[in-house]
Design an enzyme around this catalytic site. Sequence first.
Site: not given
Ligand code: DQA
Length: 147
Positions: A10-11, A18, A23, A74, A77, A98, A100-101, A107
């Site tokens: 998501p997102n 964003r 990011y 990725n 959330a 797994e 994450h950017l 965080r």
């Molecule tokens: C994320 C980190 C997550 O906590 C966040 O909800 C995201 C992006 C990252 O790529 O850093 O949507 O996965």
Amino acid sequence: MVSILVLNGPNLNLLGTRQPGIYGATTLPQIEESCRETARTLGISVAFAQSNHEGTLIDAIHAARGVHDGIVFNAGAYTHSSIALMDAVSSVGLPMIELHLSNVHAREPFRHVSYLSGVALGVICGFGPAGYGLALQALAGHLRDAG
Ligand code: DQA
């Protein structure tokens, strides 16, 4: 030829606009193009999927079985909330990295929890878009070693 699915949750379709302070300015299509270049160098094939819906991500993980050899994931959330995605990864038995950017550990505390890390081959976070290339390289190496 080894085939890897790069799956985004998501997102992540909004990358580029964003929260660029967190990011970055790179869009998802640009990340995918750079993954294609990395895949060419590594001599592997790469496919992409993105969804904002948990069930669709679960379906994509199920559909990867027998088609792809591993997953770079990725989950956005959902990483911090989804037992169902964790179970999907365990159920198909494909190696998953797994990703994450951002450095989720630097965080908010709720981002320090991951339901996916326990079923992941490894975790890459904090390297921005470059993390995707690193993940492809690591997964391709693992699959080569696993024969
Ligand atoms: C994320 C980190 C997550 O906590 C966040 O909800 C995201 C992006 C990252 O790529 O850093 O949507 O996965």
